[in-house]
Design an enzyme around this catalytic site. Structure first.
Site, PDB file in Angstrom:
ATOM      1  N   ASP A  78       0.821  -1.228   0.028  1.00 28.07           N
ATOM      2  CA  ASP A  78       0.075  -0.070  -0.030  1.00 28.07           C
ATOM      3  C   ASP A  78       0.894   1.352   0.020  1.00 28.07           C
ATOM      4  O   ASP A  78       0.428   2.189  -0.339  1.00 28.07           O
ATOM      5  CB  ASP A  78      -0.880  -0.126   1.054  1.00 28.07           C
ATOM      6  CG  ASP A  78      -2.294  -0.873   0.819  1.00 28.07           C
ATOM      7  OD1 ASP A  78      -2.189  -1.609   0.051  1.00 28.07           O
ATOM      8  OD2 ASP A  78      -3.095  -0.906   1.699  1.00 28.07           O
ATOM      9  N   CYS A 119       0.739  -8.257   4.750  1.00 27.18           N
ATOM     10  CA  CYS A 119       0.536  -6.898   4.471  1.00 27.18           C
ATOM     11  C   CYS A 119      -0.908  -6.787   4.482  1.00 27.18           C
ATOM     12  O   CYS A 119      -1.762  -7.678   4.372  1.00 27.18           O
ATOM     13  CB  CYS A 119       1.499  -6.196   3.419  1.00 27.18           C
ATOM     14  SG  CYS A 119       3.083  -5.976   4.113  1.00 27.18           S
ATOM     15  N   LYS A 121      -4.144  -6.259   2.521  1.00 27.22           N
ATOM     16  CA  LYS A 121      -5.032  -6.781   2.240  1.00 27.22           C
ATOM     17  C   LYS A 121      -4.825  -8.450   2.263  1.00 27.22           C
ATOM     18  O   LYS A 121      -5.871  -9.142   1.938  1.00 27.22           O
ATOM     19  CB  LYS A 121      -5.555  -6.547   0.703  1.00 27.22           C
ATOM     20  CG  LYS A 121      -5.731  -4.958   0.702  1.00 27.22           C
ATOM     21  CD  LYS A 121      -6.655  -4.280   1.857  1.00 27.22           C
ATOM     22  CE  LYS A 121      -6.302  -2.860   1.868  1.00 27.22           C
ATOM     23  NZ  LYS A 121      -4.908  -2.432   1.809  1.00 27.22           N
ATOM     24  N   CYS A 191       5.324  -2.441   8.191  1.00 26.59           N
ATOM     25  CA  CYS A 191       5.594  -1.250   8.596  1.00 26.59           C
ATOM     26  C   CYS A 191       5.386  -0.970  10.302  1.00 26.59           C
ATOM     27  O   CYS A 191       4.496  -1.576  10.603  1.00 26.59           O
ATOM     28  CB  CYS A 191       5.147  -0.034   7.799  1.00 26.59           C
ATOM     29  SG  CYS A 191       5.598   0.107   6.248  1.00 26.59           S
ATOM     30  N   GLU A 442      -6.606   4.132   0.109  1.00 23.13           N
ATOM     31  CA  GLU A 442      -6.275   4.590   1.112  1.00 23.13           C
ATOM     32  C   GLU A 442      -5.469   6.213   0.673  1.00 23.13           C
ATOM     33  O   GLU A 442      -5.153   6.099  -0.352  1.00 23.13           O
ATOM     34  CB  GLU A 442      -5.246   3.850   1.906  1.00 23.13           C
ATOM     35  CG  GLU A 442      -5.644   2.677   2.572  1.00 23.13           C
ATOM     36  CD  GLU A 442      -4.595   2.063   3.536  1.00 23.13           C
ATOM     37  OE1 GLU A 442      -3.578   2.319   3.190  1.00 23.13           O
ATOM     38  OE2 GLU A 442      -4.839   0.785   4.091  1.00 23.13           O
ATOM     39  N   SER A 468      -5.121   5.424   5.745  1.00 20.63           N
ATOM     40  CA  SER A 468      -4.182   4.382   6.040  1.00 20.63           C
ATOM     41  C   SER A 468      -4.191   4.281   7.453  1.00 20.63           C
ATOM     42  O   SER A 468      -4.450   5.059   8.295  1.00 20.63           O
ATOM     43  CB  SER A 468      -2.870   4.783   5.612  1.00 20.63           C
ATOM     44  OG  SER A 468      -1.665   4.056   6.176  1.00 20.63           O
TER      45      SER A 468
END
Length: 553
Positions: A78, A119, A121, A191, A442, A468
């Site tokens: 993303d 991550c 999705k 992240c 997002e 996000s």
């Protein structure tokens, strides 16, 4: 064994020949075939280590007498997809992931599955597939990234996005941005804040579909490899005991996960995804349930972007199991739910006390007596909207201001960076919903630009798209019905006064109904923005964000 469908009998000789073409022996074909569902690729930082996780899982499966066979799914980063057309495809990938796993697992008659996501999705897409297939399944993620360091402070990708606005406003020098860019993302992994990826990995653990530690053990720790081996071993036990996803994904386990969601203060996207997963599991949850649980759940963690702690700190404090342990002191959990450990929630959490009450606050000293997320309703969002209230400054919990209306993310970003947004404004970004976007992208760029320019305590953002998990401030997303469906957000005009009251769960457009009726008569549905390919079909099939943005059945 389900795999006997492709292994046993005279008529299966061709199938056995094809298995032997893989190098499998007769001895291996007599054993359970375990599908290893991996989203490894070379483009997503949270996925580049998943080849090592898969090898560890395979080792665990083999130790317990199974035969691991790996296949891949797609995965979108993303962060890289942000702020261009690529982000329109991110949420849509969730459905493709679920469908592709269904196809592979059914076509090849696997006995059980180990899912390796990391991550945004990918995690919910795989959970949707697990519920749909309902064969013994377990999850192990690739783990979170370590936080970076900049000027003596722990930082993550959030600070990079916000630094763009800070440079544009003259609050940060370009040389400092370059230094931050070098240091913000120091390792592989999802992240490092409580963004959507880590939210969903933690909630997978809270749901009971992964072993303790799944959501928080850093990607670069050897402990993560050991967890992957244990996960490979555990799937063989789940297969033997015939413990399936629908045994785990019950109304009570979803209530536990929503409770954890509120106590941690996860990404607003977690609402979207939990509803979609519950839909596949045949569990009925709605937005009112999120508010009911939030009203009864103290906010115990403030992890980036809501606070200065990161996932590695949450892990050192005991992680998800310790948080559940603390919640259970108030009798807030269904402790009899079975989990992927083969034991109940109550049996699991008893082994994990809180180790740092600065990171996981005690019940009697919470950040707030209510949860970190809120669902807002009102004439601007009759079907609801979602805000990460734990990351909203006190000054913005109640706000009233003039609408600044934009029909795309790009228009809003240009206005923000050109300093056309004034203190007190309410930025409205519409036609970015599931159908209108399409894909409900997002929008971390505009929210971060507002924060980076120092306006996050003075300016609100409202959208029928998404924000996000790295977003902070009065950023209200998932406004439903969306503009493309003729929702009230489509009727907002420049200068209209919008009232936000997060404690009261209200979002109101202060325009009388007679005037709104006049505008509604003049409104026309816009032309589709993408007129071919997958996202055209997605826009035709997708439902409202208030349903989890799932496809029509």
């Amino acid at each position: 064994m389900k795999s006997n469908q492709v292994k046993i009998g005279l008529e299966k000789a061709p199938h056995r020949a094809l298995f032997k073409a893989l190098g499998l022996t007769d001895e291996e074909m007599a054993r359970p075939l375990i599908g290893i569902v991996n989203s490894h690729n070379d483009i997503v930082p949270g996925h580049i280590n998943l080849d090592k996780i898969a090898e560890a899982v395979k080792a665990g499966v083999r130790m317990m007498g199974g035969v691991p066979l790996e296949f891949q799914t797609i995965g979108v980063c993303d962060g890289i997809a942000m702020n261009h057309i690529g982000m329109k495809y991110s949420l849509g990938s969730r459905e493709l992931i679920a469908d592709s796993v269904e196809i592979m697992a059914t076509a090849h008659a696997f006995d059980a599955l180990v899912f390796i996501p990391n991550c945004d999705k990918i995690v919910p897409g795989m959970l949707m597939a697990a519920a749909r297939l309902n064969i013994p399944s377990i999850f192990v993620s690739g783990g979170p990234m370590l936080a970076g360091r900049f000027k003596g402070q722990a930082v993550s990708v959030t600070q990079i996005f916000e630094a763009v606005g800070a440079v544009a406003s003259g609050r940060l020098q370009a040389e400092e941005l370059a230094e931050l860019e070098e240091n913000a993302c120091p390792t592989c992994g999802s992240c490092s804040g409580m963004f959507t990826a880590n939210s969903m990995n933690c909630l997978t653990e809270a749901l009971g579909m992964a072993l303790p530690g799944n959501g928080t053990i850093p990607a670069v720790y050897s402990e993560r490899i050991r967890l992957a081996k244990k996960t490979g071993m555990k799937i063989m036990e789940l297969l033997e005991k015939n413990i399936r996803p629908l045994d785990i994904l019950t109304p009570q386990s979803f209530a536990n996960a929503i409770r954890a969601d509120m106590a941690i203060g996860c990404s607003t996207n977690s609402v979207l995804h939990l509803m979609a997963i519950a839909g596949e599991a045949g569990v009925d949850i709605d937005l009112d349930l999120f508010n009911q649980i939030s009203d009864q759940t103290p906010h115990l963690c403030k992890l980036s972007p809501a606070g200065g702690h990161h996932i590695e700190d949450f892990h050192r404090a005991g992680g998800v199991q310790a948080l559940l342990n603390e919640l259970n002191k108030g009798g807030m959990l269904y402790t009899s739910c079975i989990t992927a450990t083969g034991q109940t929630v109550g049996e699991n959490i008893g082994k994990y006390p809180v180790l740092d009450y600065d990171v996981i606050r005690p019940l009697d000293n919470s950040h707030s007596p209510t949860g970190g997320l809120a669902i807002l309703f009102g004439n601007l969002a009759p079907e609801g909207a979602v805000v990460k209230k734990g990351a909203v400054a006190e000054e913005m919990m109640q706000h009233e201001g003039p609408a600044r209306v934009f029909n795309s993310e790009e228009e809003a970003v240009e206005a923000i960076l050109s300093k056309k947004i004034l203190p007190g404004d309410v930025i409205v970004i519409r036609y970015e919903g599931p159908r209108g976007g399409p894909g409900m992208r997002e929008m971390l760029t505009p929210t971060s630009a507002v924060a980076g320019m120092g306006l996050d305590k003075e300016v609100a953002l409202i959208t029928d798209g998404r924000f996000s998990g790295a977003t902070r401030g009065a950023s209200i997303g998932h406004v439903s019905p969306e503009a493309a469906a003729g929702g009230p957000i489509a009727l907002v005009e420049e200068g209209d006064i919008i009232r936000i009251d997060i404690p009261a769960n209200r979002l109101e457009l202060l325009v009388d109904e007679k005037e709104l009726s006049r505008r509604r008569e003049l409104w026309t549905s816009p032309e589709p923005r993408i007129k071919s390919g997958y996202m055209k079909r997605y826009a035709e099939m997708v439902q409202s964000a208030s349903s989890g943005a799932i496809f029509r059945k």
